[in-house]
Design an enzyme around this catalytic site. Sequence first.
Site, PDB file in Angstrom:
ATOM      1  N   GLU A 108      69.112  81.134  50.273  1.00 42.05           N
ATOM      2  CA  GLU A 108      69.002  82.033  50.935  1.00 42.05           C
ATOM      3  C   GLU A 108      68.274  82.525  52.371  1.00 42.05           C
ATOM      4  O   GLU A 108      67.522  82.691  53.371  1.00 42.05           O
ATOM      5  CB  GLU A 108      67.581  82.320  50.750  1.00 42.05           C
ATOM      6  CG  GLU A 108      67.251  82.583  48.502  1.00 42.05           C
ATOM      7  CD  GLU A 108      66.346  83.072  47.985  1.00 42.05           C
ATOM      8  OE1 GLU A 108      64.784  82.293  48.579  1.00 42.05           O
ATOM      9  OE2 GLU A 108      66.287  83.494  46.547  1.00 42.05           O
TER      10      GLU A 108
ATOM     11  N   GLU B  11      69.832  83.501  40.759  1.00 49.49           N
ATOM     12  CA  GLU B  11      69.261  82.792  39.967  1.00 49.49           C
ATOM     13  C   GLU B  11      68.469  83.993  40.226  1.00 49.49           C
ATOM     14  O   GLU B  11      68.776  85.201  40.141  1.00 49.49           O
ATOM     15  CB  GLU B  11      68.287  82.262  41.259  1.00 49.49           C
ATOM     16  CG  GLU B  11      68.523  81.508  41.929  1.00 49.49           C
ATOM     17  CD  GLU B  11      67.447  80.859  42.837  1.00 49.49           C
ATOM     18  OE1 GLU B  11      66.511  81.267  43.080  1.00 49.49           O
ATOM     19  OE2 GLU B  11      68.079  80.021  44.212  1.00 49.49           O
TER      20      GLU B  11
HETATM   21  C1  GLA Z   1      64.073  80.980  46.053  1.00 46.69           C
HETATM   22  C2  GLA Z   1      65.098  79.846  46.006  1.00 46.69           C
HETATM   23  C3  GLA Z   1      65.426  78.791  44.936  1.00 46.69           C
HETATM   24  C4  GLA Z   1      63.980  78.748  44.111  1.00 46.69           C
HETATM   25  C5  GLA Z   1      63.461  79.941  44.095  1.00 46.69           C
HETATM   26  C6  GLA Z   1      61.825  79.684  43.796  1.00 46.69           C
HETATM   27  O1  GLA Z   1      65.043  82.407  45.263  1.00 46.69           O
HETATM   28  O2  GLA Z   1      66.497  80.606  46.040  1.00 46.69           O
HETATM   29  O3  GLA Z   1      65.843  77.821  45.234  1.00 46.69           O
HETATM   30  O4  GLA Z   1      62.850  78.390  45.580  1.00 46.69           O
HETATM   31  O5  GLA Z   1      63.280  80.397  44.988  1.00 46.69           O
HETATM   32  O6  GLA Z   1      61.526  79.246  43.931  1.00 46.69           O
END
Ligand code: GLA
Length: 680
Positions: free
Chosen positions: A144, A301
């Site tokens: 991210e 995700e």
């Molecule tokens: C983000 C991150 C994950 C995790 C999620 C939930 O999407 O990429 O590593 O931390 O948030 O917090």
Amino acid sequence: MGILLGVDYYPEQWPEEMWEQDADHMKECGVKLVRMAEFAWSRLEPEEGDFRFEWLDHAVSVFKDRGIQVFLCTPTCTPPLWAFEKYPEIIQVGTDGRRISIGIRGHRCMNSPVYRTLCERIIRQLVDHYRNEEAVIGYQIDNELEANHCRCAVCEEAFRDWMKEKYGTTEQIDQAYGNSVWSGEYSSFSQVKPPMGDFIKWQNPSLTLDYNRYASDSTVAYLEFQRKLIHSLDPKAQITTNSWLCENMPDFYDLFHNLDFVSYDNYPTTMIPTDSQELYSHAFHLDLMRGILQKNFWIMEQLSGAVGSWMPMSAMPVPGMIKGYALQAVAHGADAVIHFRWRTAVSGAEMYWHGILDHSNVPGRRYQEFKELGQTIKQLQELDGSEVVNRVALLYSSDNEYGFKLQHQAEGMYYLEQLKCLHDGFTGIGVGVDIIDERASFDGYDIVLAPTMLIEHSGTVKKLENFAKQGGTVLLTNRSGVKNLSNQCIMDSLPTIYKELAGVHVTEYNAAGARTGKLRITDAQLRGQYGQICTNSFLREDASSLQTEHQDATYKRWCDILEADTAEVLAVYGDQYYAGQPAVTVNTYGKGCVYYVGTVPDRTFYMALAARMAQEQKLSFRDDLPLGVEITYRQKQDTAWRFVFNNSDKPQSISLEGNICSLKPFEMKIDKICAKGKRI
Ligand code: GLA
Ligand code: ZN
């Protein structure tokens, strides 16, 4: 590769004895891919230069034995504590000029030469180690990535270099920024610095916009450093990075430019708004992601349970949501849906961001639904190679997003909301929308929606003019043509460079904020459409509480008080000192036409406007969709798959080919139909 179901797995967080059972359960659910090693730097390199891959080799083989492929990550978002202790200069510096506290993640300086050396070493080891392992199919770079807002000395210098490259001399900057205001003129480059302190919004917006552009470029450079390195070691590796809509966004189009595909972290809300005027569909985000490279993408995700940890926990996904939201992503072009995460963490900061399995490790309701999803995805393998083809484009621009964020225009008025309203209008009548970069080509589209073109890009104006001239339909809105590229206001009546296209000019504007006002639809066709949608669709229940004759719509946020030069008036304000003055217009331009929406109307109005535009361009649409029902298509040659999704927590029914189709909350119905040509 078909459509992949996957999970995010953190073997380093679980005893090794659990891995086989976890992998067996995953296999039983139809999982074909796991993402691993995302934050595992301290396990991979416990001491500087001491690399340990045995544990990851074991994890990879556990999955490989069960036919599950592996996507690895460069673990660079979380450098180990030894690195921070030994090289404190790799820690990010905040706007107060001080290094931030460690113990979280993402708190490293992407430009630090020492950090880059450490990254290079671990990435080399990792990719070298796995390049001949066929189960490892690719890499996620970091995690991210936000635009680099570090204010350390290295970054300050990097910003100064960026400014020198762009402007050459301080006189040029002074002119571009209008630095005579508040004695802001530079007498030397040494004074050119990133904006600091708590009062960033009090600083010159020309500087802060450039700083945002630099910050994005800086992150892209960091990503490119990693991408080139991985590719030099393993040219066949698939490379991506996982994105989300964060506070300091990098320019997505630049970020993904050289990557194999876009990945998105998809956490649609589990709280369904009770107000039917609220926009909540995640379809917008999915279309934005697909539009970055204008091709299918991955969900790296995907929502699996309640989210929480640094905020109160959200509601648990209700029955149907896990499966429904995953299939909604597929319907919008996701070729892989990887669920975050397999099991909810029992330790660490994220222990309340829930996975498929709860802390108990007892397979429960969500596990069963995930398993059902696996069954459905198994039947969708023939979707491989199919794509989403739309005739409507909605323009997104990083510059406009930065500009809007840096200077809030009116209470409750957000850049993305302006885009979402339009997206929602078309989604509400069953017409698909591609969200694309304003710099992209408009070829292949019939309608281009260009909301809030705050900062003028003359290239976009030219493209829109040509598009309309050749018969396309364009939509422009309030807050367009306000600024030049340096973020200074243009001294001309609004919408300045869009005036000719729109055939209107703004005599005065008013930031209405959250106050709701009346919008009187004067155009008969539009009024009819508005009434039709009110009667047919979601507003049926509360139509009476809205407007009696379906003649008046509502507005909030913003009012451009218009004077029509060559345009025709479609709606006028119904209240305030500008009652009776034009608010929404349409102008004939070449063979096409250009709409101008000076305000922010209600949902039904956007749907009615979308219906009118679709009709003009002979696109089929529906004005009878119940609230939340979304229709999308994926196509491959002569075949199309139609996805009908009930994105609501109530049962809904819809007529399909003359039959009533009932959908449970969050149920997705997928049909294979024939596509006549490319148009559906
Ligand atoms: C983000 C991150 C994950 C995790 C999620 C939930 O999407 O990429 O590593 O931390 O948030 O917090
Ligand atoms: Zn830095």
